[in-house]
Design an enzyme around this catalytic site. Structure first.
Site, PDB file in Angstrom:
ATOM      1  N   GLU A 167      13.981 -17.910 -12.952  1.00  0.00           N
ATOM      2  CA  GLU A 167      13.553 -16.538 -13.251  1.00  0.00           C
ATOM      3  C   GLU A 167      12.539 -16.545 -14.407  1.00  0.00           C
ATOM      4  OE1 GLU A 167      13.436 -13.740 -12.083  1.00  0.00           O
ATOM      5  OE2 GLU A 167      13.520 -12.213 -13.633  1.00  0.00           O
ATOM      6  N   GLU A 181       4.046 -14.658 -13.302  1.00  0.00           N
ATOM      7  CA  GLU A 181       3.715 -13.314 -12.825  1.00  0.00           C
ATOM      8  C   GLU A 181       2.871 -12.525 -13.829  1.00  0.00           C
ATOM      9  OE1 GLU A 181       7.386 -11.178 -12.128  1.00  0.00           O
ATOM     10  OE2 GLU A 181       6.545 -10.164 -10.404  1.00  0.00           O
ATOM     11  N   ARG A 220       2.952   0.095  -5.391  1.00  0.00           N
ATOM     12  CA  ARG A 220       2.799  -0.598  -4.108  1.00  0.00           C
ATOM     13  C   ARG A 220       1.488  -1.368  -4.004  1.00  0.00           C
ATOM     14  NH1 ARG A 220       5.294   1.253   0.655  1.00  0.00           N
ATOM     15  NH2 ARG A 220       7.300   2.144   0.133  1.00  0.00           N
ATOM     16  N   HIS A 243      14.279 -37.341 -11.176  1.00  0.00           N
ATOM     17  CA  HIS A 243      13.933 -37.692  -9.790  1.00  0.00           C
ATOM     18  C   HIS A 243      12.486 -37.357  -9.458  1.00  0.00           C
ATOM     19  CE1 HIS A 243      18.072 -38.700  -9.017  1.00  0.00           C
ATOM     20  NE2 HIS A 243      18.429 -37.566  -9.615  1.00  0.00           N
ATOM     21  N   CYS A 268       0.842  -1.188   0.000  1.00  0.00           N
ATOM     22  CA  CYS A 268       0.000   0.000   0.000  1.00  0.00           C
ATOM     23  C   CYS A 268       0.886   1.250   0.000  1.00  0.00           C
ATOM     24  CB  CYS A 268      -0.929   0.105   1.210  1.00  0.00           C
ATOM     25  SG  CYS A 268      -1.977  -1.329   1.429  1.00  0.00           S
ATOM     26  N   ASN A 283      -0.521   1.650   5.830  1.00  0.00           N
ATOM     27  CA  ASN A 283       0.259   0.643   5.112  1.00  0.00           C
ATOM     28  C   ASN A 283       0.828  -0.290   6.162  1.00  0.00           C
ATOM     29  OD1 ASN A 283       2.098  -0.817   3.556  1.00  0.00           O
ATOM     30  ND2 ASN A 283       3.674   0.766   3.730  1.00  0.00           N
ATOM     31  N   GLY A 284       0.486  -1.581   6.081  1.00  0.00           N
ATOM     32  CA  GLY A 284       0.999  -2.542   7.055  1.00  0.00           C
ATOM     33  C   GLY A 284      -0.105  -3.462   7.538  1.00  0.00           C
ATOM     34  N   LYS A 296       8.774 -15.106 -14.077  1.00  0.00           N
ATOM     35  CA  LYS A 296       8.274 -14.043 -14.967  1.00  0.00           C
ATOM     36  C   LYS A 296       7.002 -14.506 -15.670  1.00  0.00           C
ATOM     37  CE  LYS A 296      10.122 -11.013 -14.009  1.00  0.00           C
ATOM     38  NZ  LYS A 296      11.352 -10.849 -13.274  1.00  0.00           N
ATOM     39  N   LYS A 337       4.459  -3.944  -6.719  1.00  0.00           N
ATOM     40  CA  LYS A 337       5.892  -3.835  -7.031  1.00  0.00           C
ATOM     41  C   LYS A 337       6.752  -3.971  -5.776  1.00  0.00           C
ATOM     42  CE  LYS A 337       9.326  -2.765  -9.787  1.00  0.00           C
ATOM     43  NZ  LYS A 337       9.798  -3.909 -10.564  1.00  0.00           N
ATOM     44  N   TRP A 394      -2.938  -2.554  -1.504  1.00  0.00           N
ATOM     45  CA  TRP A 394      -2.729  -3.964  -1.820  1.00  0.00           C
ATOM     46  C   TRP A 394      -3.385  -4.721  -0.673  1.00  0.00           C
ATOM     47  CZ3 TRP A 394      -0.297  -8.289   0.333  1.00  0.00           C
ATOM     48  CH2 TRP A 394      -0.143  -9.373  -0.537  1.00  0.00           C
TER      49      TRP A 394
HETATM   50  C1  AGP Z   1       9.973  -9.806  -9.782  1.00  0.00           C
HETATM   51  O1  AGP Z   1       9.507  -9.771 -11.083  1.00  0.00           O
HETATM   52  C2  AGP Z   1       8.984  -9.663  -8.734  1.00  0.00           C
HETATM   53  N1  AGP Z   1       8.030  -8.660  -8.952  1.00  0.00           N
HETATM   54  C3  AGP Z   1       9.386  -9.919  -7.312  1.00  0.00           C
HETATM   55  O2  AGP Z   1       9.750 -11.255  -7.232  1.00  0.00           O
HETATM   56  C4  AGP Z   1      10.521  -9.056  -6.686  1.00  0.00           C
HETATM   57  O3  AGP Z   1      11.729  -9.354  -7.295  1.00  0.00           O
HETATM   58  C5  AGP Z   1      10.568  -9.337  -5.178  1.00  0.00           C
HETATM   59  O4  AGP Z   1       9.342  -8.980  -4.605  1.00  0.00           O
HETATM   60  C6  AGP Z   1      11.694  -8.617  -4.485  1.00  0.00           C
HETATM   61  O5  AGP Z   1      11.533  -7.233  -4.535  1.00  0.00           O
HETATM   62  P1  AGP Z   1      12.718  -6.260  -4.226  1.00  0.00           P
HETATM   63  O6  AGP Z   1      13.783  -6.516  -5.238  1.00  0.00           O
HETATM   64  O7  AGP Z   1      12.131  -4.885  -4.352  1.00  0.00           O
HETATM   65  O8  AGP Z   1      13.195  -6.562  -2.839  1.00  0.00           O
END
Ligand code: AGP
Length: 605
Positions: A478, A485, A27, A501, A2, A98-99, A482, A600, A74
């Site tokens: 990764e 996500e 956020r 395995h 947030c 926020n929290g 991606k 983000k 959020w």
């Molecule tokens: C990556 O595409 C993500 N949105 C997420 O995994 C991100 O890398 C993670 O939340 C860590 O965030 P930061 O680098 O701001 O600590």
């Protein structure tokens, strides 16, 4: 998570708050809202969904007032609905939060028994009812806030607004970041410096437990006990978050395209042009360090996973890596000659910040590889290595990831030099290989058609498997992250040798399997694993270089990547991971820059 903002302005503040919320939308974007005080009266507008929905409501029902607070959410407690949107209000008090308030249920039961009427499912609403009850006892807004804060458990950044008070904002911080901005005849509060960037460069960072009474002409900061404390005003020059996509369809596309120039910028910042010597920030004596412990979340964690190979191979130093949300809860064994490295784009990730705080006094030093230089992590670590990627707006991390990788690679080389594990000739070769990264990334970006073709197939599938060995295993991870996500396709990544395995049971003629395998020591072994997939009719796409493509000529789909020295290959194949996900998301028509359920910056545990 947030984003919160507060403004005491010299004219109507709604447009200023909207601008700040736009910069904070990274956020969270589940709902948004603004409250103002106008001619003494408190009023509020709220909307579910993105900020644009709130903007539409404000066109129909404008909100006047020179004092206001705003929020972009959020969701933690309660669905992303209008009722659960902030600001929350009870009588003469409104709050944005926020929290997470951990004891909210206990407070809610108590307040309900005392007659409070709850209209949302949020933990936040308990705060306004508590404050209202204290005001009703005859307390001033300041005393009512202090009494309220004393009852709250958990993490929060808060901004309070009161009916009848057009020159008062109260802000509080415990566990979540909060900054006060000093303007001329105006004052601001924001979740971070970026929110306030176009408004002021004079900032006061609240410390843990601080709360502040802000008017247009004064700021009084108090500690948890209510004692007035001094917090300095610092001047911070900030790039405001780039507001446009520069002709690209999405911020993610723009940010991917920026990667060659960002890597070039990092190299120019950390390598002396004349002597070729490394000029990374000083402060760590790698020859006195016995072990590196690296901690991060998500994509930043995969950067650590690649860096583990680099630190071990180049500097011969043992490395342990951990996911930040697990790290402190397993009570890790730390030693006085350990170096903790935390990696984070935002520098505000709650678990990574908590990991940094957890090791205080237990390790020799802490080093932060962080993109936002004004962030909490950047300010709290002993040594800061800024990754210089500039503001990253797309939720999916791209340029911040490759900037983390190159910064970590240079740190590993610095460690190798200081520990005398690289001779002059080896160093020369390494640095010359590193200098080719920007050009090779450009070439990798140029293969758009190839990625788009494979993406068309991935977009038809409900599941995708990614495989890689060595440093290509984190690239597979990764790529899977991606894809999940931004395209919402279920994806898994495995170390290719681990396939037999268990996961090999998944292979049939419908499952796309994407394999990262540049030529090098592990190529033949990865190709053997690929054959095992093909023998079971898996739909293989191989990402390799020209030599690899020649050797693996029986594969259905091959994307021929630029030929790159082994040490820098992760930076080049990271582009393929990003581009495959991006093109698949386009084919699926998803919201690339603001995918569902995500934010983000993850500022809650
Ligand atoms: C990556 O595409 C993500 N949105 C997420 O995994 C991100 O890398 C993670 O939340 C860590 O965030 P930061 O680098 O701001 O600590």
């Amino acid at each position: 998570m947030c984003g919160i903002v507060g403004v005491l302005g010299s004219h109507d503040v709604t447009p200023v708050i909207l601008g700040a919320l736009k910069r904070l939308e990274y956020r969270g974007y589940d709902s948004a809202g603004i409250a103002t005080v106008h001619k003494g009266a408190l009023d509020c507008r709220r909307a579910a969904g993105k900020l644009i929905n709130l903007q539409e409501i404000l066109v129909r029902e404008p909100l006047r007032g020179f004092a206001g607070i705003g929020h972009t959410r959020w969701a933690t407690h309660g669905a992303p609905s209008v009722e659960n949107a902030h600001p929350h209000r009870s009588g003469p008090v409104a709050v944005v939060h926020n929290g997470i308030i951990e004891n909210f249920q206990e407070l809610r039961d108590e307040l309900t028994a005392a007659g409070a009427n709850f209209t949302s499912d949020t933990d936040t609403e308990t705060i306004v009812h508590l404050a209202r009850s204290h005001l009703a006892e005859g307390m001033t807004p300041l005393d009512a806030t202090h009494a309220t804060l004393r009852r709250l458990e958990g993490a929060f950044a808060l901004a309070f607004l009161f009916e009848g008070e057009e020159d008062l904002l109260i802000a509080a911080r415990r566990g979540s970041p909060l900054v006060i901005g000093h303007g001329s005849d105006e004052m601001y509060v924001g979740s971070d410096a970026i929110a306030l960037a176009p408004l002021t460069d004079k900032l006061t960072y609240l410390e843990e437990g601080d709360w502040a009474a802000i008017t247009r002409s004064s700021v009084q900061v108090f500690d948890t006990g209510g004692k007035e404390v001094d917090r300095p005003i610092v001047k911070i020059a900030l790039e405001s978050a780039a507001a446009n996509k520069s002709g690209h369809r999405h911020f993610m596309a723009k940010e991917m395209a920026e990667q060659p120039s960002i890597i070039q910028k990092v190299l120019a910042a950390y390598i002396n042009e004349g002597s070729g010597a490394l000029t990374l920030p000083e402060g760590v004596q790698f020859n006195e360090i016995r072990r590196v412990v690296m901690v991060a979340c998500g994509t930043a964690f995969y950067a650590c996973q690649v860096a583990k190979y680099w630190f071990e191979q180049i500097a011969r130093i043992p490395v342990e890596i951990d996911i930040a949300s697990e790290f402190r809860y397993r009570d890790p064994v730390l030693q006085h000659d350990d170096l903790l490295i935390v990696v984070s784009q935002s520098g505000e990730t709650a678990d990574t910040l908590a990991a940094l705080r957890h090791v205080a006094g237990q390790v020799r030093q802490t080093l932060a590889v962080v993109n936002v230089p004004t962030s909490s992590i950047a300010r709290e670590a002993d040594v800061l290595v800024p990754t210089l990627a500039g503001p990253e707006i797309g939720v999916a991390s791209t340029k911040a990831f490759t900037a983390q990788l190159i910064s970590l690679l240079l740190l590993a080389v610095k460690a190798g030099v200081e520990r005398e594990k690289i001779d002059a000739e080896g160093l020369k070769t390494l640095m010359s290989e590193i200098s080719t990264v920007p050009g090779l990334i450009s070439q990798a970006l140029d293969r758009e058609q190839d990625y788009a073709q494979v993406a068309q197939k991935l977009a038809q599938s409900d599941d995708v498997l990614f495989l890689g060995r060595g440093v290509m295993f984190p690239m597979a991870l990764e790529a899977a992250l991606k894809l999940k996500e931004i395209s919402y396709i279920h994806a898994e990544a495995y170390a290719a040798g681990e396939l037999k395995h268990g996961p090999i049971a998944l292979i049939d003629n419908t499952l796309p399997v994407v394999i990262f395998a540049p030529t090098g020591a592990l190529f033949d072994k990865t190709v053997s694993n690929m054959q095992e997939v093909m023998a079971r009719h898996g739909q293989v796409t191989l990402l390799t270089d020209a030599a690899g493509a020649k050797l693996a000529c029986d594969v259905q789909n091959v994307i021929v990547m630029p030929t790159a020295p082994v040490v820098i290959a992760p930076l080049i194949y990271a582009i393929a991971a990003q581009m495959l996900a991006y093109n698949t998301a386009i084919a699926r028509g998803t919201d690339v820059d603001q995918p569902r359920n995500l934010a983000k910056s993850v500022t809650v545990e």
